[in-house]
Scaffold this motif. Structure first.
Motif, PDB file in Angstrom:
ATOM      1  N   ALA A 204       0.837  -1.201   0.000  1.00  0.00           N
ATOM      2  CA  ALA A 204       0.000   0.000   0.000  1.00  0.00           C
ATOM      3  C   ALA A 204       0.870   1.249   0.000  1.00  0.00           C
ATOM      4  CB  ALA A 204      -0.908   0.000   1.230  1.00  0.00           C
ATOM      5  N   GLY A 205       0.548   2.194  -0.881  1.00  0.00           N
ATOM      6  CA  GLY A 205       1.277   3.461  -0.928  1.00  0.00           C
ATOM      7  C   GLY A 205       2.473   3.438  -1.859  1.00  0.00           C
ATOM      8  N   GLU A 211       2.321  13.330  -8.136  1.00  0.00           N
ATOM      9  CA  GLU A 211       1.479  14.104  -7.236  1.00  0.00           C
ATOM     10  C   GLU A 211       1.055  15.415  -7.861  1.00  0.00           C
ATOM     11  OE1 GLU A 211       3.196  15.754  -3.643  1.00  0.00           O
ATOM     12  OE2 GLU A 211       5.215  15.496  -4.438  1.00  0.00           O
ATOM     13  N   MET A 216      -2.084  12.424  -4.086  1.00  0.00           N
ATOM     14  CA  MET A 216      -1.046  11.487  -4.497  1.00  0.00           C
ATOM     15  C   MET A 216      -1.677  10.453  -5.420  1.00  0.00           C
ATOM     16  SD  MET A 216       2.195  10.569  -4.184  1.00  0.00           S
ATOM     17  CE  MET A 216       2.781  11.482  -2.754  1.00  0.00           C
ATOM     18  N   ARG A 236      -5.059   9.053  -3.456  1.00  0.00           N
ATOM     19  CA  ARG A 236      -5.350   9.487  -2.086  1.00  0.00           C
ATOM     20  C   ARG A 236      -5.248  10.990  -2.061  1.00  0.00           C
ATOM     21  NH1 ARG A 236      -4.436   6.145   2.552  1.00  0.00           N
ATOM     22  NH2 ARG A 236      -3.991   3.996   1.975  1.00  0.00           N
ATOM     23  N   LYS A 239     -10.026  16.718   0.394  1.00  0.00           N
ATOM     24  CA  LYS A 239     -11.251  17.083  -0.317  1.00  0.00           C
ATOM     25  C   LYS A 239     -10.886  17.893  -1.556  1.00  0.00           C
ATOM     26  CE  LYS A 239     -14.354  17.287   3.665  1.00  0.00           C
ATOM     27  NZ  LYS A 239     -15.181  18.162   4.530  1.00  0.00           N
ATOM     28  N   ARG A 261     -15.086   9.415   0.881  1.00  0.00           N
ATOM     29  CA  ARG A 261     -16.252   9.468  -0.011  1.00  0.00           C
ATOM     30  C   ARG A 261     -15.834  10.011  -1.361  1.00  0.00           C
ATOM     31  NH1 ARG A 261     -21.551  11.006   3.417  1.00  0.00           N
ATOM     32  NH2 ARG A 261     -20.724  10.598   5.470  1.00  0.00           N
ATOM     33  N   ASN A 294     -12.263  14.000   3.903  1.00  0.00           N
ATOM     34  CA  ASN A 294     -10.845  14.050   4.241  1.00  0.00           C
ATOM     35  C   ASN A 294     -10.209  12.685   3.977  1.00  0.00           C
ATOM     36  OD1 ASN A 294     -11.100  16.712   5.406  1.00  0.00           O
ATOM     37  ND2 ASN A 294     -12.111  15.736   7.153  1.00  0.00           N
ATOM     38  N   ASN A 295      -8.995  12.692   3.481  1.00  0.00           N
ATOM     39  CA  ASN A 295      -8.263  11.438   3.265  1.00  0.00           C
ATOM     40  C   ASN A 295      -9.063  10.432   2.446  1.00  0.00           C
ATOM     41  OD1 ASN A 295      -5.837  12.077   4.758  1.00  0.00           O
ATOM     42  ND2 ASN A 295      -7.084  11.951   6.601  1.00  0.00           N
ATOM     43  N   HIS A 297      -9.743   7.890  -0.527  1.00  0.00           N
ATOM     44  CA  HIS A 297      -8.866   6.909  -1.172  1.00  0.00           C
ATOM     45  C   HIS A 297      -9.691   6.147  -2.197  1.00  0.00           C
ATOM     46  CE1 HIS A 297      -5.997   3.200  -0.509  1.00  0.00           C
ATOM     47  NE2 HIS A 297      -5.785   3.794  -1.651  1.00  0.00           N
ATOM     48  N   TYR A 321       5.559   9.666  -0.398  1.00  0.00           N
ATOM     49  CA  TYR A 321       4.554   8.602  -0.302  1.00  0.00           C
ATOM     50  C   TYR A 321       3.170   9.100   0.067  1.00  0.00           C
ATOM     51  CZ  TYR A 321       8.269   5.242  -0.839  1.00  0.00           C
ATOM     52  OH  TYR A 321       9.308   4.516  -1.353  1.00  0.00           O
ATOM     53  N   VAL A 322       3.091  10.302   0.625  1.00  0.00           N
ATOM     54  CA  VAL A 322       1.774  10.822   1.006  1.00  0.00           C
ATOM     55  C   VAL A 322       1.613  12.234   0.455  1.00  0.00           C
ATOM     56  CG1 VAL A 322       1.505   9.417   3.079  1.00  0.00           C
ATOM     57  CG2 VAL A 322       2.640  11.646   3.245  1.00  0.00           C
ATOM     58  N   HIS A 323       0.369  12.618   0.229  1.00  0.00           N
ATOM     59  CA  HIS A 323       0.100  13.961  -0.261  1.00  0.00           C
ATOM     60  C   HIS A 323       0.309  14.973   0.866  1.00  0.00           C
ATOM     61  CE1 HIS A 323      -3.755  12.633   1.470  1.00  0.00           C
ATOM     62  NE2 HIS A 323      -3.972  13.896   1.743  1.00  0.00           N
ATOM     63  N   VAL A 324       0.375  16.235   0.477  1.00  0.00           N
ATOM     64  CA  VAL A 324       0.490  17.335   1.433  1.00  0.00           C
ATOM     65  C   VAL A 324      -0.800  18.131   1.363  1.00  0.00           C
ATOM     66  CG1 VAL A 324       1.645  19.540   1.871  1.00  0.00           C
ATOM     67  CG2 VAL A 324       2.984  17.521   1.296  1.00  0.00           C
TER      68      VAL A 324
END
Lengths: 354, 354
Positions: A204-205, A211, A216, A236, A239, A261, A294-295, A297, A321-324
């Motif tokens: 995962a990830g 990005e 991401m 991922r 909003k 969602r 929020n968040n 996926h 690996y993660v969005h900002v």
């Protein structure tokens, strides 16, 4: 086999909800909906068949209790697995791999593999370019209204699949090779998906990552891995508002909500996907989406993979690996213009009002 | 400290959405909402403080990147951990435990433990009878609008918590003892939660289990494990209609949606929880819930634990691990009458129309 999409007919077709259309048409399924069968001690929900997708793919939710596994088998078509819940042991090439929620795997046609559940509740999405599994569950499985695996199955899936009943689906059972649990962690492929059509697992990830503003986008499998049949996009993000209404003439886009969602428009109707929900937008469907929690996926499955460059045009490659969250919103107008000029993209209107 | 609930005032209070009330009142938070802080390389969302819960508890969502862990520490109050995503290593008593989504742990006051993230995205709910963590993040953390851990943290949570800043929160840092990854699988406790106030982990689907029509109700932690402060109820089931509208005078009920959808009524308003969403129904709140999607999964946290016998009155003990769908619907009228006669339950109306 893929045939040209009759996108003009699709564009006039209303979105169908919670049932399979039986023809190429946009439809959505709430989590658990579809054609359901017990297959030994497994529960298999057929979420898409060739008849629903113009022959492009079939899609399933497989739920398995702990200690239940398939024999080692090789199957027709390219398979892609995305684990949702629990822990699944996927074995190929003599190595058991331990997959948890968000981990995925790509398995080319003919590669022998086995799947086993290890936690109490294990579930995964299984995508195939063929539909051997749908034919198998329809003929060998037991049709059910239930959305969960049986408490007192008449047989284990391992026995059922080893019986003579599997003849005729293009499935080959291999003696031994399967593992019922444990294994090594899913490989952390970073930005290094394999070059060719080889089996692999991807934690995962991980995967080839790009990005954009607060988002991401990672490819867990690409056209080069699937013999040019499809690719997947794992998104991922924070909003985000609707993108402009558009459609494609040559490929279908499929959305699985994995977290948060996803709001979608499809031929004028709005749907809110929550985890486990699915939407099939075949070529022609006028659609748009927004990340509405929020968040959020989601997993996109796009077939054939003509749209794969879009995410490179619209994003920047990244080692992160993660969005900002935060910063100045920006729209990659140049990439979007390039996509409109070069790719299978017809913009028909501004972002819909939700 | 617990004080008697002013349930009559609560009953007149409208449901608040997406912010903390700052007083005892019913409220709901969409996934990710609450007071957010970066704590080193962790992201901590305060979802409930003592001021919001009449001093009963505080609640957090903790998100951590892989390779990030706390030092070994002992903290005030009883702690309960429920892992949502990724893989978390929880170490206590010299043993690292590997927890994945759905696994939980109970940690009595003063027991030294450490938490570390192992996958790319790791998140968990952290429930405490005290609020040391809220005070810590408010004073030592960095307030943020973001809903995800920082990409370039100023320090790691391990360093931050080891610094002198943790003095004054009742937290003791213990040298060594923590593990940054791996460990043994979560214990599969079956129906055998420990008798007393000892630390333990409980694999998803395990715990003291009771079932009713199309529903499995498992205690992952009971009053006997928490010094009589609270218990938790892990419910999985098929779609089910609203139960009769009711309220409690002496305990608050807290709902976390883990899968599917939970419809709730609270003081006349309807809310639909999807995974990650939370609703606090303090004593007095007139409420009801329904399981609104296939395979819905929710966690209830009830404090003080005066209502623990309810689930035994309304269910049958079972050695099974998953619910069954189908059969004849039945309502345990005898158990419900007993609950009304003996327990903290005031029924005020029929099931609401959704």
């Amino acid at each position: 086999m893929t045939t040209a999409f009759d996108w003009e007919s699709v564009q006039k077709t209303s979105l169908l909800r919670d049932s399979l259309p039986g023809e190429l048409a946009p439809y959505t399924l709430s989590s658990g909906e579809g054609q359901r069968h017990h297959l030994g001690d497994w529960h298999v929900t057929t979420m898409a068949r060739h008849t629903d997708t113009g022959g492009e793919f079939s899609l399933y939710r497989i739920a398995a209790p702990g200690g239940s596994g398939s024999p080692h088998l090789s199957v027709p078509g390219h398979s892609f697995v995305h684990v949702v819940e629990g822990e699944v042991t996927l074995t190929f090439g003599g190595r058991p791999h331990r997959l948890i929620g968000g981990d995925s795997a790509s398995i080319p046609a003919g590669v022998a593999f086995s799947l086993a559940g290890r936690a109490t509740n294990n579930s995964l999405f299984f995508y195939s370019t063929e539909e051997w599994l749908h034919r198998l569950v329809s003929e060998v499985g037991e049709s059910t209204g239930s959305h969960i695996f049986p408490r007192n199955p008449t047989s284990a899936v391992s026995e059922l699949l080893r019986s003579e009943l599997v003849d005729g689906y293009g499935v080959t059972i291999h003696d031994g090779g399967e593992s019922m649990g444990g294994g090594i962690d899913a490989d952390r492929l970073g930005n290094h998906l394999p070059d060719g059509e080889v089996p692999f697992v991807n934690a995962a990830g991980h995967g080839d990552r790009f990005e954009t503003f607060e988002q991401m986008n990672a490819y867990p499998v690409r056209a080069r891995n699937t013999g040019g049949r499809f690719f997947a996009m794992d998104t991922r993000g924070a909003k985000a508002p609707y993108i402009p209404l558009h459609f494609h003439k040559e490929h279908s886009e499929n959305f699985l909500c994995l977290g948060g969602r996803v709001r979608l428009h499809a031929n004028g109707e709005e749907v809110v996907l929550t985890p486990g929900d699915f939407l099939h937008a075949p070529a022609g469907t006028i659609h748009s989406f927004s990340l509405a929690a929020n968040n959020t996926h989601m997993l996109g499955l796009l077939t054939p993979p003509v749209f794969e460059p879009f995410f490179e045009y619209m994003n920047d490659p990244t080692e992160e690996y993660v969005h900002v969250e935060g910063g100045e919103p920006h729209f990659p107008a140049e990439g979007f213009a390039k996509a409109q000029a070069e790719l299978d993209l017809v913009v028909v209107g501004p972002p819909p009002q939700s």
